[in-house]
Design an enzyme around this catalytic site. Structure first.
Site, PDB file in Angstrom:
ATOM      1  N   GLU A   1       0.819  -1.210   0.000  1.00 27.02           N
ATOM      2  CA  GLU A   1       0.000   0.000   0.000  1.00 27.02           C
ATOM      3  C   GLU A   1       0.854   1.262   0.000  1.00 27.02           C
ATOM      4  OE1 GLU A   1      -3.666  -1.921   2.569  1.00 27.02           O
ATOM      5  OE2 GLU A   1      -1.993  -0.981   3.578  1.00 27.02           O
TER       6      GLU A   1
ATOM      7  N   GLY B   1     -12.511  -4.971   5.451  1.00 26.83           N
ATOM      8  CA  GLY B   1     -13.558  -5.945   5.174  1.00 26.83           C
ATOM      9  C   GLY B   1     -14.878  -5.185   5.082  1.00 26.83           C
TER      10      GLY B   1
ATOM     11  N   MET C   1      -8.143  -2.493  11.062  1.00 28.24           N
ATOM     12  CA  MET C   1      -7.404  -2.691  12.303  1.00 28.24           C
ATOM     13  C   MET C   1      -6.625  -1.463  12.784  1.00 28.24           C
ATOM     14  SD  MET C   1      -6.209  -6.623  11.468  1.00 28.24           S
ATOM     15  CE  MET C   1      -5.433  -6.902  13.054  1.00 28.24           C
ATOM     16  N   GLU C   2      -6.877  -0.287  12.189  1.00 26.67           N
ATOM     17  CA  GLU C   2      -6.038   0.873  12.572  1.00 26.67           C
ATOM     18  C   GLU C   2      -6.755   2.221  12.648  1.00 26.67           C
ATOM     19  OE1 GLU C   2      -5.291  -0.941   9.709  1.00 26.67           O
ATOM     20  OE2 GLU C   2      -3.797  -2.283  10.577  1.00 26.67           O
TER      21      GLU C   2
ATOM     22  N   ASP D   1     -12.491  -7.754   0.978  1.00 34.06           N
ATOM     23  CA  ASP D   1     -13.218  -8.983   1.320  1.00 34.06           C
ATOM     24  C   ASP D   1     -14.498  -8.574   2.026  1.00 34.06           C
ATOM     25  OD1 ASP D   1     -12.728  -9.178   4.490  1.00 34.06           O
ATOM     26  OD2 ASP D   1     -10.917  -8.420   3.542  1.00 34.06           O
TER      27      ASP D   1
HETATM   28  N1  ADE Z   1      -8.685  -5.598   6.574  1.00 32.09           N
HETATM   29  C1  ADE Z   1      -9.088  -6.144   5.408  1.00 32.09           C
HETATM   30  N2  ADE Z   1     -10.038  -7.070   5.615  1.00 32.09           N
HETATM   31  C2  ADE Z   1     -10.218  -7.126   6.954  1.00 32.09           C
HETATM   32  C3  ADE Z   1     -11.061  -7.902   7.785  1.00 32.09           C
HETATM   33  N3  ADE Z   1     -11.877  -8.821   7.264  1.00 32.09           N
HETATM   34  N4  ADE Z   1     -10.966  -7.703   9.126  1.00 32.09           N
HETATM   35  C4  ADE Z   1     -10.121  -6.791   9.628  1.00 32.09           C
HETATM   36  N5  ADE Z   1      -9.300  -6.041   8.894  1.00 32.09           N
HETATM   37  C5  ADE Z   1      -9.351  -6.198   7.555  1.00 32.09           C
END
Ligand code: ADE
Length: 262
Positions: A12, A82, A197-198, A221
């Site tokens: 990235e 996600g 996550m950030e 996803d």
């Molecule tokens: N980043 C990308 N996909 C994710 C997911 N399913 N959970 C947490 N962080 C993500």
């Protein structure tokens, strides 16, 4: 004005670092706390780029350094997420209007998700910076994507007509990969569009330092049991182009409005 740009994963940030090195022969790399910070002009604007690594602690520590050591006056996080909104699909872009830490729970002392002693759970993204990011993302999808990523690659990941969304992004120190977890999160956080996550960690630090922040995420996803499949390929073949392309649009628009003299 110095824009701090963080990402969690190499692919990235690598394209942006290469672009900075190409644009600015005086760009410098500084290593602090096991991270490399690239300071220089990117697409004509002063920026500091850094690979923050994954998770809230990594993002927080890196954000503090961006602000304290490099004088970042704005912070943008770019990366993957996600999709958990009903129509937040792979290949879409989600821009945060607010972020929240979905795994923060200091009950019974504070309400669920409330950050202790900050009196809040949600952190609004900066409206002006977010609007700039939205404009850049819309232009990227409309004008650049087809040239940057071959149609057969997009088709391989089922990306047909990628959409742009703005809304709530939730962060936690977990990769979400189960429909039951998604259902529970949607229930608990109405309006939630994406998980990562950030972002909310960056938001908290920026709030504490009075620095505007924004978060942009490419949906990799649906946070279900196939979430891990093709993650690396999607990142390399698709999402890295999104980060690079959207920030190129944002910075080029700034440079046009207010050229930097070097
Ligand atoms: N980043 C990308 N996909 C994710 C997911 N399913 N959970 C947490 N962080 C993500």
């Amino acid at each position: 004005m110095t824009l701090g740009i963080l990402a969690a994963i190499h692919d990235e940030v690598d394209g942006l670092v290469a672009a900075m090195r190409h644009d600015d022969s005086r760009a410098m790399v500084h290593t602090i706390g096991m991270r490399d910070y690239y300071a220089g002009n990117l697409y004509g604007q002063p920026c500091v780029l850094v690979l923050a690594r994954m998770g809230k602690v990594a993002a927080s520590a890196t954000t503090v350094t961006l602000i304290r050591e490099f004088g970042a006056t704005q912070v943008v996080f770019t990366g993957l997420a996600g999709g958990v909104g009903a129509d937040t699909n792979v290949g879409d872009i989600v821009i945060a209007d607010r972020t929240i830490q979905h795994d923060l729970d200091a009950r019974p002392f504070f309400d669920r998700h409330e950050v202790p002693l900050l009196d809040r759970a949600e952190f609004p993204a900066d409206p002006a910076l977010t609007a700039e990011l939205e404009g850049a993302a819309a232009d990227f999808l409309r004008l650049d994507l087809a040239a940057d990523v071959p149609p057969e690659v997009l088709a391989r990941f089922g990306v047909a007509r990628p959409a742009l969304h703005k809304g709530m992004i939730a962060s936690g120190d977990q990769f979400i990969g189960a429909p039951a977890a998604v259902a529970e999160l949607r229930d608990r956080l109405p309006g939630l569009l994406a998980v990562e996550m950030e972002g909310a960690a960056v938001a908290q630090v920026c709030h504490e330092y009075g620095v505007p922040y924004a978060v942009m995420r490419t949906v990799s996803d649906r946070a279900d049991d196939t979430a891990h499949v093709d993650f690396a390929a999607f990142l390399k073949d698709v999402a890295s182009h999104y980060s690079n392309g959207v920030l190129r649009r944002l910075l080029a628009a700034r440079a046009e409005a207010d050229p930097v003299r070097t």
